[in-house]
Design an enzyme around this catalytic site. Sequence first.
Site, PDB file in Angstrom:
ATOM      1  N   HIS A  12      24.139  53.920  10.669  1.00 22.27           N
ATOM      2  CA  HIS A  12      23.570  54.921   9.731  1.00 22.27           C
ATOM      3  C   HIS A  12      24.352  54.825   8.423  1.00 22.27           C
ATOM      4  O   HIS A  12      25.474  55.302   8.326  1.00 22.27           O
ATOM      5  CB  HIS A  12      23.695  56.334  10.330  1.00 22.27           C
ATOM      6  CG  HIS A  12      23.155  57.428   9.459  1.00 22.27           C
ATOM      7  ND1 HIS A  12      22.378  58.460   9.966  1.00 22.27           N
ATOM      8  CD2 HIS A  12      23.268  57.684   8.138  1.00 22.27           C
ATOM      9  CE1 HIS A  12      22.040  59.291   8.994  1.00 22.27           C
ATOM     10  NE2 HIS A  12      22.592  58.844   7.858  1.00 22.27           N
ATOM     11  N   HIS A  14      24.042  54.809   3.897  1.00 26.87           N
ATOM     12  CA  HIS A  14      23.272  54.956   2.657  1.00 26.87           C
ATOM     13  C   HIS A  14      23.809  53.937   1.659  1.00 26.87           C
ATOM     14  O   HIS A  14      24.961  54.048   1.226  1.00 26.87           O
ATOM     15  CB  HIS A  14      23.427  56.371   2.098  1.00 26.87           C
ATOM     16  CG  HIS A  14      22.914  57.426   3.033  1.00 26.87           C
ATOM     17  ND1 HIS A  14      21.611  57.870   3.013  1.00 26.87           N
ATOM     18  CD2 HIS A  14      23.515  58.085   4.060  1.00 26.87           C
ATOM     19  CE1 HIS A  14      21.433  58.766   3.975  1.00 26.87           C
ATOM     20  NE2 HIS A  14      22.572  58.905   4.625  1.00 26.87           N
ATOM     21  N   LYS A  95      12.927  56.976   9.952  1.00 27.26           N
ATOM     22  CA  LYS A  95      13.823  58.129   9.778  1.00 27.26           C
ATOM     23  C   LYS A  95      13.039  59.369   9.382  1.00 27.26           C
ATOM     24  O   LYS A  95      12.298  59.350   8.398  1.00 27.26           O
ATOM     25  CB  LYS A  95      14.862  57.807   8.691  1.00 27.26           C
ATOM     26  CG  LYS A  95      15.807  58.961   8.342  1.00 27.26           C
ATOM     27  CD  LYS A  95      16.859  59.193   9.402  1.00 27.26           C
ATOM     28  CE  LYS A  95      17.704  60.426   9.169  1.00 27.26           C
ATOM     29  NZ  LYS A  95      18.727  60.237   8.140  1.00 27.26           N
ATOM     30  N   HIS A 134      17.212  63.537  11.139  1.00 23.51           N
ATOM     31  CA  HIS A 134      18.221  64.427  10.559  1.00 23.51           C
ATOM     32  C   HIS A 134      17.913  65.801  11.129  1.00 23.51           C
ATOM     33  O   HIS A 134      17.002  66.476  10.670  1.00 23.51           O
ATOM     34  CB  HIS A 134      18.144  64.425   9.030  1.00 23.51           C
ATOM     35  CG  HIS A 134      19.222  65.268   8.410  1.00 23.51           C
ATOM     36  ND1 HIS A 134      20.212  64.745   7.610  1.00 23.51           N
ATOM     37  CD2 HIS A 134      19.490  66.598   8.511  1.00 23.51           C
ATOM     38  CE1 HIS A 134      21.039  65.720   7.240  1.00 23.51           C
ATOM     39  NE2 HIS A 134      20.610  66.860   7.773  1.00 23.51           N
ATOM     40  N   HIS A 168      24.009  61.635  13.217  1.00 20.93           N
ATOM     41  CA  HIS A 168      25.250  62.332  12.831  1.00 20.93           C
ATOM     42  C   HIS A 168      25.395  63.706  13.483  1.00 20.93           C
ATOM     43  O   HIS A 168      25.423  64.719  12.809  1.00 20.93           O
ATOM     44  CB  HIS A 168      25.395  62.438  11.303  1.00 20.93           C
ATOM     45  CG  HIS A 168      24.130  62.786  10.548  1.00 20.93           C
ATOM     46  ND1 HIS A 168      23.366  63.876  10.851  1.00 20.93           N
ATOM     47  CD2 HIS A 168      23.518  62.165   9.503  1.00 20.93           C
ATOM     48  CE1 HIS A 168      22.339  63.916  10.030  1.00 20.93           C
ATOM     49  NE2 HIS A 168      22.401  62.892   9.206  1.00 20.93           N
ATOM     50  N   ASP A 240      27.245  57.349   8.300  1.00 19.24           N
ATOM     51  CA  ASP A 240      26.625  58.239   7.314  1.00 19.24           C
ATOM     52  C   ASP A 240      27.394  58.171   5.996  1.00 19.24           C
ATOM     53  O   ASP A 240      27.510  59.158   5.277  1.00 19.24           O
ATOM     54  CB  ASP A 240      26.516  59.682   7.809  1.00 19.24           C
ATOM     55  CG  ASP A 240      25.547  60.501   6.971  1.00 19.24           C
ATOM     56  OD1 ASP A 240      24.763  59.904   6.210  1.00 19.24           O
ATOM     57  OD2 ASP A 240      25.592  61.743   7.052  1.00 19.24           O
TER      58      ASP A 240
HETATM   59  C1  NCD Z   1      23.245  61.989   2.730  1.00 13.60           C
HETATM   60  C2  NCD Z   1      22.941  61.407   1.353  1.00 13.60           C
HETATM   61  O1  NCD Z   1      23.656  61.733   0.416  1.00 13.60           O
HETATM   62  O2  NCD Z   1      22.000  60.624   1.244  1.00 13.60           O
HETATM   63  N1  NCD Z   1      24.122  63.124   2.586  1.00 13.60           N
HETATM   64  C3  NCD Z   1      24.928  63.640   3.539  1.00 13.60           C
HETATM   65  O3  NCD Z   1      25.568  64.661   3.260  1.00 13.60           O
HETATM   66  N2  NCD Z   1      25.060  63.110   4.728  1.00 13.60           N
HETATM   67  C4  NCD Z   1      21.962  62.331   3.407  1.00 13.60           C
HETATM   68  C5  NCD Z   1      22.102  62.686   4.854  1.00 13.60           C
HETATM   69  O4  NCD Z   1      22.314  61.824   5.711  1.00 13.60           O
HETATM   70  O5  NCD Z   1      22.018  63.879   5.142  1.00 13.60           O
HETATM   71 ZN    ZN Z   2      22.723  60.053   6.251  1.00 12.67          ZN
END
Ligand code: NCD
Ligand code: ZN
Length: 332
Positions: A12, A14, A95, A134, A168, A240
Amino acid sequence: MKITLNSPLDMHVHLRDGEMLNNVAPYSSKCFAGAIVMPNILPPVTTLEELKAYKNRILKAIGEDKFEPYMTLFFKNNWTYEFLKEAKHFIKAVKLYPSGITTNSENGVSDFKIENLKPTLEAMSDLNIPLLVHGETNGFVMDREKEFGVFYKKIALAFPKLKIIMEHITDRNSVKLLKEIDNLYATITLHHLLLTFDDVAGGKLKPHLFCKPIAKRYEDKEALLELALNAYPKIMFGSDSAPHPQNKKESNECAAGIWTAPIALPALCELFEKYNKLDNLQKFVSDNAQNIYNFKPIEKKVVLEKGEFLVPEKYNNVVPMFAGKKLSWKCN
Ligand code: NCD
Ligand code: ZN
């Protein structure tokens, strides 16, 4: 001392887009063999054209590193079987975000009635495409994940063949659900194994430790640690890692997300070593994920070495977790 991990995976992450992608992606591709890439860029990844173009931008950003980005689509409730059958060649999962619950989730789901989700979920179940969720309601912030348990249960029971991954997890109630229901699995982050709400807001407010879902109570952290350190087969590592520019974090309206990509594996080594569980790290960061997703990643040996790693204060305009601190392991 050294340990060698076989094909560590981040299930996971970003990676963002544009300049931010170019800045952060190399820190994932250096020490991981692959990662499940979240689709919440702007606009979210909902078509195969967008997905292929995004994957190409990621491959360009990581350069020569041996690393596979596993792509995901942003859930839409009206996809056809034919569309998903075609999509299956290009994605590892879909997702689902509840609408407005986190960064760039405005176009997410606002109605969790089974009839509303059925066309897509039935096809995903038939095609064996995992659903990543999520799992938070818009209730009181500390209770959001616990409250979402009702929907996890409802969806898991309505589609018993659908693999559902609770992303998460932060709440001991999710640990209970995971153990109760066969088709529920979960990712766990590094930061939720280390932090409670006290670390975020119990003293001076720490914007770089603010994320969704927010870190919870000591008992919750303990329940997650118990799973991770013992590499419980239904859980896997998903960082995450969610970078935001420094000015969006150190702001009157702090964006949610903790950037852990450059420190994730060294910090996991430190944690597993502290509890004398280094032998279970391979399962937590790779083997469990391969079993849950039923795939083989590319071969990549990643060596972690005991030795001081002074975490930089920032990487361009992004502040990592443990900025300015020393870790006792480093990734070669
Ligand atoms: C994530 C993001 O910034 O894209 N933020 C986070 O606090 N984890 C999005 C997510 O996974 O909730
Ligand atoms: Zn995330």
